[in-house]
Design a protein around this motif. Structure first.
Motif, PDB file in Angstrom:
ATOM      1  N   UNK A 190      -5.514  -3.683   2.738  1.00 44.38           N
ATOM      2  CA  UNK A 190      -5.853  -2.264   2.587  1.00 44.38           C
ATOM      3  C   UNK A 190      -4.832  -1.489   1.757  1.00 44.38           C
ATOM      4  N   UNK A 191      -3.671  -2.084   1.507  1.00 47.86           N
ATOM      5  CA  UNK A 191      -2.618  -1.374   0.781  1.00 47.86           C
ATOM      6  C   UNK A 191      -3.101  -0.942  -0.602  1.00 47.86           C
ATOM      7  N   UNK A 192      -3.729  -1.861  -1.347  1.00 44.56           N
ATOM      8  CA  UNK A 192      -4.128  -1.522  -2.708  1.00 44.56           C
ATOM      9  C   UNK A 192      -5.213  -0.453  -2.742  1.00 44.56           C
ATOM     10  N   UNK A 193      -6.142  -0.506  -1.796  1.00 41.81           N
ATOM     11  CA  UNK A 193      -7.162   0.546  -1.736  1.00 41.81           C
ATOM     12  C   UNK A 193      -6.500   1.897  -1.493  1.00 41.81           C
ATOM     13  N   UNK A 194      -5.534   1.941  -0.591  1.00 39.78           N
ATOM     14  CA  UNK A 194      -4.836   3.200  -0.291  1.00 39.78           C
ATOM     15  C   UNK A 194      -4.058   3.701  -1.506  1.00 39.78           C
ATOM     16  N   UNK A 195      -3.437   2.783  -2.242  1.00 39.71           N
ATOM     17  CA  UNK A 195      -2.712   3.177  -3.454  1.00 39.71           C
ATOM     18  C   UNK A 195      -3.681   3.750  -4.495  1.00 39.71           C
ATOM     19  N   UNK A 196      -4.796   3.070  -4.693  1.00 41.63           N
ATOM     20  CA  UNK A 196      -5.781   3.528  -5.676  1.00 41.63           C
ATOM     21  C   UNK A 196      -6.318   4.915  -5.337  1.00 41.63           C
ATOM     22  N   UNK A 197      -6.664   5.101  -4.074  1.00 42.62           N
ATOM     23  CA  UNK A 197      -7.237   6.387  -3.681  1.00 42.62           C
ATOM     24  C   UNK A 197      -6.198   7.498  -3.731  1.00 42.62           C
TER      25      UNK A 197
END
Length: 399
Positions: free
Chosen positions: A301-308
């Protein structure tokens, strides 16, 4: 009201920052971290050793329908008609009492008996007395035990292959060093543009992880696994009490670095029936429970959170720049903020459109940015629905 052209240090620095943020944040995207064309070209260049090389193995395709006679009638013929000279058997595990499904399967079986085919059909049953375990996972396990081949293909009655070489293309990954093959799957065109966008957007995160040899989960029922590995590691043991999440658990549990293959070629795709809203919503809510039991969930989930975060912060800064430039009548700052916003939208739309078209999804370009902006808020809504749900709905243990 008169706009002024201000060239002071604050204006210059602020304008430069806004333009840099607009461009740089646009490149923080799942569509650039994994690219289908590059992945497939890199795979073509990989040398095949004698140890890895193998002929296409015989296969068993396992289906576990639950009161889905229409889906069986609609999609099973596309599996039966696969071109696979090595031979394959379709194993369908039916619940006792599903007479309509059994009758349809017997008609297909009679058809195969009359016509030459690479396929055979075997029907077995799950007893109604089974309790305290997921009946879906139990049915899939019974299918695995009934299989006489080493390589198994797991899919759903609501899915159909996108080509008649689906099995062949997937099986080309069955090397001596591989124990799990993860394939791509999308929705039929009847699904709404947002549902198709959301699924593929999520798939980009999952495909990147699978390409790195450490698959996290699977959105599509399109995987292959060795029977010996499944049996040695006790199948679904550890999550049998959870009603859903079969493919997520299989991929998460049996993915080992160097032993997992990702297949993205068009011929290996499967297409799922368009889900109605209740089924689609239930899938999101059940996933909130499933991910609590998956390994590497936080890292995933880290990358999704960074993207958003990058997406929303950049848009917020640009909108603040527009407002401040308008309020202070600073034409340079206003122009820079407007230009930055346009650049950001254009770049994100181009990247998103190319990513969608790579997998045959034709999502209207104007919807790409609004859809991406809505994802985090929709996830918040799914989370609220999960919090309000009865947690006993997610498990077979009702006490």
């Amino acid at each position: 009201m008169t706009f002024t052209i201000s060239i002071d240090n604050f204006t210059i620095i602020s304008s430069a920052v806004l333009l840099v943020v607009a461009v740089v944040s646009s490149f923080i995207s799942p569509y650039l971290r994994f690219r289908k064309s590059k992945w497939e070209k890199d795979r073509e260049r990989m040398p095949e050793t004698e140890e890895e090389a193998t002929s296409l193995p015989p296969l068993s395709v396992i289906l576990a329908p639950h009161d889905e006679p229409d889906a069986i009638s609609r999609n099973l013929p596309a599996i039966m008609s696969q071109k696979y000279p090595a031979g394959f058997q379709i194993i369908v595990v039916v619940e006792e009492g599903e007479g309509e499904t059994a009758d349809i399967l017997k008609r297909f079986q009679h058809q195969l008996d009359k016509e030459p085919s690479d396929c055979s059909l075997y029907i077995t049953y799950i007893p109604q007395s089974s309790r305290y375990v997921s009946r879906k996972k139990l049915a899939m396990t019974l299918g695995v035990k009934a299989a006489k081949t080493e390589w198994l293909v797991m899919t759903e009655p609501t899915s159909k292959p996108a080509s008649d070489t689906w099995l062949q293309t997937m099986a080309e990954n069955c090397t001596n060093s591989t124990q799990l093959v993860v394939g791509y799957g999308g929705y039929e065109d009847e699904a709404s543009a947002f549902k198709r966008f959301e699924r593929l957007n999520s798939a980009y995160y999952l495909m990147r992880e699978a390409a790195q040899g450490n698959a996290y989960a699977s959105l599509a029922p399109n995987i292959m696994i060795r029977k010996s590995v499944f049996m040695k590691q006790n199948g679904f043991l550890g999550n049998l009490n959870l009603i859903h999440g079969e493919y997520d658990f299989l991929v998460n549990k049996y993915s080992e670095e160097g032993k997992v293959a990702l297949e993205t070629r068009d011929a290996a795709w499967i297409l799922d029936d368009a889900p109605d809203h209740s089924v689609w919503m239930a899938g999101h809510i059940f996933y909130r429970e499933t991910r609590k039991w998956l390994e590497r969930s936080f890292v995933h989930r880290v990358w999704f959170n960074i993207d958003q975060t990058a997406l929303h912060l950049s848009f917020l800064l640009l909108l603040m720049g527009i407002v401040w430039g308008a309020v202070t009548l600073n034409v340079v700052l206003l122009a820079a903020a407007v230009l930055g916003l346009i650049l950001s939208i254009v770049l994100r739309t181009v990247f998103g459109s190319k990513a969608m078209s790579a997998f045959g999804e034709h999502v209207p370009a104007l919807f790409i940015c609004p859809y991406r902006l809505s994802l985090v808020w929709r996830n918040l809504f799914y989370g609220m629905r999960y919090k309000a749900a009865d947690k006993l709905d997610f498990t077979t243990h009702k006490q």
